[in-house]
Write an enzyme that holds these catalytic residues in place. Structure first.
Site, PDB file in Angstrom:
ATOM      1  N   PHE A 115     -31.514  -8.787   0.510  1.00  0.00           N
ATOM      2  CA  PHE A 115     -31.499  -7.385   0.069  1.00  0.00           C
ATOM      3  C   PHE A 115     -32.899  -6.813  -0.150  1.00  0.00           C
ATOM      4  CE2 PHE A 115     -27.067  -6.115  -0.285  1.00  0.00           C
ATOM      5  CZ  PHE A 115     -26.505  -7.308   0.131  1.00  0.00           C
ATOM      6  N   ASP A 135       0.868  -1.176   0.000  1.00  0.00           N
ATOM      7  CA  ASP A 135       0.000   0.000   0.000  1.00  0.00           C
ATOM      8  C   ASP A 135       0.900   1.219   0.000  1.00  0.00           C
ATOM      9  OD1 ASP A 135      -3.239   0.253   0.902  1.00  0.00           O
ATOM     10  OD2 ASP A 135      -2.041   2.082   1.018  1.00  0.00           O
ATOM     11  N   CYS A 166     -19.476   1.063  -2.198  1.00  0.00           N
ATOM     12  CA  CYS A 166     -19.721   0.419  -3.497  1.00  0.00           C
ATOM     13  C   CYS A 166     -21.036   0.795  -4.165  1.00  0.00           C
ATOM     14  CB  CYS A 166     -19.631  -1.094  -3.347  1.00  0.00           C
ATOM     15  SG  CYS A 166     -17.936  -1.608  -3.061  1.00  0.00           S
TER      16      CYS A 166
HETATM   17  C1  UDX Z   1     -11.984  -1.619  -3.238  1.00  0.00           C
HETATM   18  C2  UDX Z   1     -11.845  -1.487  -4.744  1.00  0.00           C
HETATM   19  O1  UDX Z   1     -10.614  -1.344  -5.139  1.00  0.00           O
HETATM   20  C3  UDX Z   1     -12.892  -0.640  -5.324  1.00  0.00           C
HETATM   21  O2  UDX Z   1     -12.741  -0.451  -6.698  1.00  0.00           O
HETATM   22  C4  UDX Z   1     -14.107  -1.418  -5.069  1.00  0.00           C
HETATM   23  O3  UDX Z   1     -15.201  -0.877  -5.694  1.00  0.00           O
HETATM   24  C5  UDX Z   1     -14.336  -1.476  -3.583  1.00  0.00           C
HETATM   25  O4  UDX Z   1     -13.280  -2.093  -2.996  1.00  0.00           O
HETATM   26  P1  UDX Z   1     -11.529  -0.664  -0.895  1.00  0.00           P
HETATM   27  O5  UDX Z   1     -10.626  -1.778  -0.567  1.00  0.00           O
HETATM   28  O6  UDX Z   1     -12.846  -0.608  -0.235  1.00  0.00           O
HETATM   29  O7  UDX Z   1     -11.718  -0.546  -2.487  1.00  0.00           O
HETATM   30  O8  UDX Z   1     -10.834   0.749  -0.765  1.00  0.00           O
HETATM   31  P2  UDX Z   1      -9.807   1.256   0.321  1.00  0.00           P
HETATM   32  O9  UDX Z   1     -10.100   0.659   1.651  1.00  0.00           O
HETATM   33  O10 UDX Z   1      -9.755   2.734   0.141  1.00  0.00           O
HETATM   34  O11 UDX Z   1      -8.435   0.617  -0.170  1.00  0.00           O
HETATM   35  C6  UDX Z   1      -7.693   1.033  -1.247  1.00  0.00           C
HETATM   36  C7  UDX Z   1      -6.230   1.042  -0.784  1.00  0.00           C
HETATM   37  O12 UDX Z   1      -5.389   1.282  -1.900  1.00  0.00           O
HETATM   38  C8  UDX Z   1      -5.918   2.119   0.250  1.00  0.00           C
HETATM   39  O13 UDX Z   1      -5.330   1.512   1.386  1.00  0.00           O
HETATM   40  C9  UDX Z   1      -4.937   3.036  -0.460  1.00  0.00           C
HETATM   41  O14 UDX Z   1      -3.969   3.588   0.415  1.00  0.00           O
HETATM   42  C10 UDX Z   1      -4.315   2.093  -1.472  1.00  0.00           C
HETATM   43  N1  UDX Z   1      -3.745   2.744  -2.649  1.00  0.00           N
HETATM   44  C11 UDX Z   1      -4.457   3.656  -3.347  1.00  0.00           C
HETATM   45  C12 UDX Z   1      -2.478   2.376  -3.066  1.00  0.00           C
HETATM   46  O15 UDX Z   1      -1.830   1.545  -2.453  1.00  0.00           O
HETATM   47  N2  UDX Z   1      -1.973   2.947  -4.198  1.00  0.00           N
HETATM   48  C13 UDX Z   1      -2.655   3.882  -4.905  1.00  0.00           C
HETATM   49  O16 UDX Z   1      -2.143   4.387  -5.918  1.00  0.00           O
HETATM   50  C14 UDX Z   1      -3.936   4.254  -4.462  1.00  0.00           C
HETATM   51  C1  UDX Z   2     -21.401  -4.498  -1.404  1.00  0.00           C
HETATM   52  C2  UDX Z   2     -21.721  -5.797  -2.150  1.00  0.00           C
HETATM   53  O1  UDX Z   2     -22.818  -6.466  -1.509  1.00  0.00           O
HETATM   54  C3  UDX Z   2     -20.498  -6.704  -2.208  1.00  0.00           C
HETATM   55  O2  UDX Z   2     -20.777  -7.837  -3.017  1.00  0.00           O
HETATM   56  C4  UDX Z   2     -19.265  -5.962  -2.753  1.00  0.00           C
HETATM   57  O3  UDX Z   2     -19.386  -5.745  -4.146  1.00  0.00           O
HETATM   58  C5  UDX Z   2     -19.059  -4.642  -2.024  1.00  0.00           C
HETATM   59  O4  UDX Z   2     -20.282  -3.869  -2.009  1.00  0.00           O
HETATM   60  P1  UDX Z   2     -21.123  -3.726   1.120  1.00  0.00           P
HETATM   61  O5  UDX Z   2     -21.243  -2.358   0.534  1.00  0.00           O
HETATM   62  O6  UDX Z   2     -19.983  -4.029   2.015  1.00  0.00           O
HETATM   63  O7  UDX Z   2     -21.114  -4.820  -0.038  1.00  0.00           O
HETATM   64  O8  UDX Z   2     -22.453  -4.031   1.969  1.00  0.00           O
HETATM   65  P2  UDX Z   2     -23.909  -4.569   1.639  1.00  0.00           P
HETATM   66  O9  UDX Z   2     -24.222  -5.614   2.643  1.00  0.00           O
HETATM   67  O10 UDX Z   2     -24.080  -4.929   0.221  1.00  0.00           O
HETATM   68  O11 UDX Z   2     -24.831  -3.297   1.985  1.00  0.00           O
HETATM   69  C6  UDX Z   2     -24.798  -2.108   1.199  1.00  0.00           C
HETATM   70  C7  UDX Z   2     -25.816  -1.117   1.717  1.00  0.00           C
HETATM   71  O12 UDX Z   2     -27.144  -1.576   1.497  1.00  0.00           O
HETATM   72  C8  UDX Z   2     -25.734  -0.840   3.220  1.00  0.00           C
HETATM   73  O13 UDX Z   2     -25.933   0.534   3.449  1.00  0.00           O
HETATM   74  C9  UDX Z   2     -26.859  -1.662   3.804  1.00  0.00           C
HETATM   75  O14 UDX Z   2     -27.355  -1.172   5.030  1.00  0.00           O
HETATM   76  C10 UDX Z   2     -27.901  -1.540   2.708  1.00  0.00           C
HETATM   77  N1  UDX Z   2     -28.869  -2.646   2.706  1.00  0.00           N
HETATM   78  C11 UDX Z   2     -28.453  -3.907   2.410  1.00  0.00           C
HETATM   79  C12 UDX Z   2     -30.228  -2.371   2.963  1.00  0.00           C
HETATM   80  O15 UDX Z   2     -30.610  -1.226   3.222  1.00  0.00           O
HETATM   81  N2  UDX Z   2     -31.110  -3.411   2.905  1.00  0.00           N
HETATM   82  C13 UDX Z   2     -30.733  -4.682   2.594  1.00  0.00           C
HETATM   83  O16 UDX Z   2     -31.613  -5.561   2.541  1.00  0.00           O
HETATM   84  C14 UDX Z   2     -29.362  -4.947   2.351  1.00  0.00           C
END
Ligand code: UDX
Ligand code: UDX
Length: 427
Positions: free
Chosen positions: A247, A30, A258
């Site tokens: 869901f 990272d 996401c």
């Molecule tokens: C991930 C995916 O990459 C995103 O596209 C997807 O939709 C959701 O999940 P997530 O792991 O949730 O993202 O994001 P985050 O917790 O912000 O982690 C990304 C990491 O990449 C951070 O720790 C950041 O410091 C690191 N990073 C970012 C690098 O190491 N290099 C970079 O150039 C940019």
């Molecule tokens: C999502 C996707 O589910 C997962 O596959 C991956 O692509 C990352 O993004 P995440 O965002 O971690 O996961 O949580 P998720 O459980 O999907 O909930 C997303 C949002 O929807 C939350 O705000 C949750 O509270 C809401 N939710 C979910 C509802 O309001 N009702 C539901 O029945 C389910």
């Protein structure tokens, strides 16, 4: 098998750790030095239930390490950096993915397969592949989207509904099949397709799930008008196996890193191809109005919010995470503050991230302290501990006995018999 992750956030850290649990030799990189230092010191930069134990075990066994720079050799480099939405268009910002892919090609031999785990628009892997070729690199770029829900990411990784791999040559497919061999041997499905379809599967899946939530939230509004009950409605619909119960839980709106971002990005992609997806646009619109609707429910019940203290239980976008990215709770607190309310928040894991987002709110160490002298409790995250609170004690602490249960987790009869004015979603 030697695997490197570039990006050790929610997705990279969980995926890297669990691939090491499944037997691979994994390096999680990272560019955030603080994050890597914390991991090297045995501290977790995120809250994800169960993850700490897996990390400790893998580090002790010598199968997992953390670095800032990309060094060493690897059979596969996974790119798991963020793809945040650009402010104006909602388009995914791919600059981190491009930089990381180029750096990976510069750092690893041409035999190393580069795999995009970050959520990227259809066509990105092919575009990255040609970008590398133009720069004189011969690496293959494949797609392998993640489907991990925060809070249950370990369970989701180890028991996937499906593993999707998108590739342009058999060599890439063979390498990815080896990465996931132990899961496929256990009977978990692997869908093999081209990179563009693989990329679109991710967006389409998240958008469909968000659409289910948007739909049930609008049904909840309708239930309130016609005198029906959303929870029974949801159960009744979900029992139809063609619909399914997942869901379909009404709430204060979907959030997280996401769903909101992926819907905006897919809608932008569709318009770029002159093929607008009207359903996606309607879901985005519906969800964007949800927070204001929640706040109007509060003000309709308790009147002008100016000067009133409101206790918020839950600031994260869902339970079992410390993540407040695009959390409806954050937006609702901001709206309450803009209407002149004083806000006192308690969240078991999200206080640090929440306080950074909304410095004007007061954060308390516990639910009872937060409720002290408040005119209403508003539940915005479905943490288990909120279900177990002593509401008799709460009744004595509050200035006015109002509860807004926007996750429908409490028992109406029990609360009303204690003397509360109880408001929930959908009747
Ligand atoms: C991930 C995916 O990459 C995103 O596209 C997807 O939709 C959701 O999940 P997530 O792991 O949730 O993202 O994001 P985050 O917790 O912000 O982690 C990304 C990491 O990449 C951070 O720790 C950041 O410091 C690191 N990073 C970012 C690098 O190491 N290099 C970079 O150039 C940019
Ligand atoms: C999502 C996707 O589910 C997962 O596959 C991956 O692509 C990352 O993004 P995440 O965002 O971690 O996961 O949580 P998720 O459980 O999907 O909930 C997303 C949002 O929807 C939350 O705000 C949750 O509270 C809401 N939710 C979910 C509802 O309001 N009702 C539901 O029945 C389910």
């Amino acid at each position: 098998m030697k695997i490197t992750f570039i990006g050790s956030g929610y997705v990279g850290l969980v995926s890297g750790t669990l691939l090491s649990f499944l037997g691979a030799d994994v390096t999680c990189c990272d560019n955030n030095e603080e994050k890597i230092q914390a991991l090297q010191d045995g501290k977790l930069p995120i809250y994800e239930p169960g993850l700490e134990g897996y990390i400790k075990e893998a580090v002790i066994a010598g199968r997992l390490r953390f670095k800032t720079g990309m060094t060493g050799d690897a059979d596969v480099v996974f790119i798991a950096v963020g793809t945040p939405p650009l402010e104006l268009s909602g388009e995914a910002d791919l600059s981190y993915v491009y930089d990381a892919t180029l750096q990976a090609a510069q750092s690893y031999s041409p035999d190393t397969l580069i795999v995009i785990k970050s959520t990227v628009p259809p066509g990105t892997c092919l575009a990255l592949q040609s970008m590398l070729h133009k720069n004189g690199f011969e690496h293959s770029v494949a797609s392998n989207p993640e489907f991990l829900r925060e809070g249950s990411a370990i369970e989701d990784f180890l028991n996937p509904d499906r593993i999707v791999i998108g590739f342009s040559n058999e060599e890439a497919a063979n390498i990815l099949s080896k990465v996931y061999k132990s899961l496929v041997d256990k009977g978990f499905a692997m869908l093999r397709t081209d990179p563009t379809t693989s990329e679109l599967i991710k967006y389409a899946s998240n958008s469909f799930l968000a659409t289910k939530i948007g739909f049930i939230n609008e049904m909840a509004n309708l239930c309130e008008k016609v005198g029906a009950d959303i929870d029974s409605l949801s159960t009744g619909m979900g029992l139809d196996s063609r619909i399914g119960s997942a869901f379909l839980k009404a709430g204060p709106g979907f959030g997280g890193s996401c769903f909101p971002k992926d819907l905006l990005a897919l809608s932008h992609i569709a318009r770029t191809y002159d093929q607008p997806c009207h359903i996606l646009d309607a879901v985005i619109f519906s969800n964007q109005n949800r927070c204001a609707h929640m706040v109007s429910k509060i003000s309709e019940a308790i009147g002008d919010l100016r000067g009133k203290t409101i206790c918020i239980l839950g600031i994260t976008f869902k339970a079992e995470t410390d993540d407040v990215r695009s959390s409806p709770a954050v937006d609702i607190v901001q709206l309450l503050l803009s209407k002149g309310a004083k806000v006192s928040v308690y969240d078991p894991e999200g206080a640090e991230n929440g306080a950074r987002e909304i410095p004007a709110a007061e954060f308390s160490e516990g639910a009872y302290a937060s409720a002290e002298s408040s005119e209403a409790i508003v539940i915005l995250t479905e943490w288990d501990e909120f279900k177990r609170l002593d509401f008799k004690r709460m009744h004595g602490i509050l200035a006015k006995p109002n509860i807004f249960d926007f996750r429908n987790i409490l028992d109406r009869d029990a609360l009303e018999s204690l003397g509360f004015n109880y408001y929930r979603i959908g009747g």
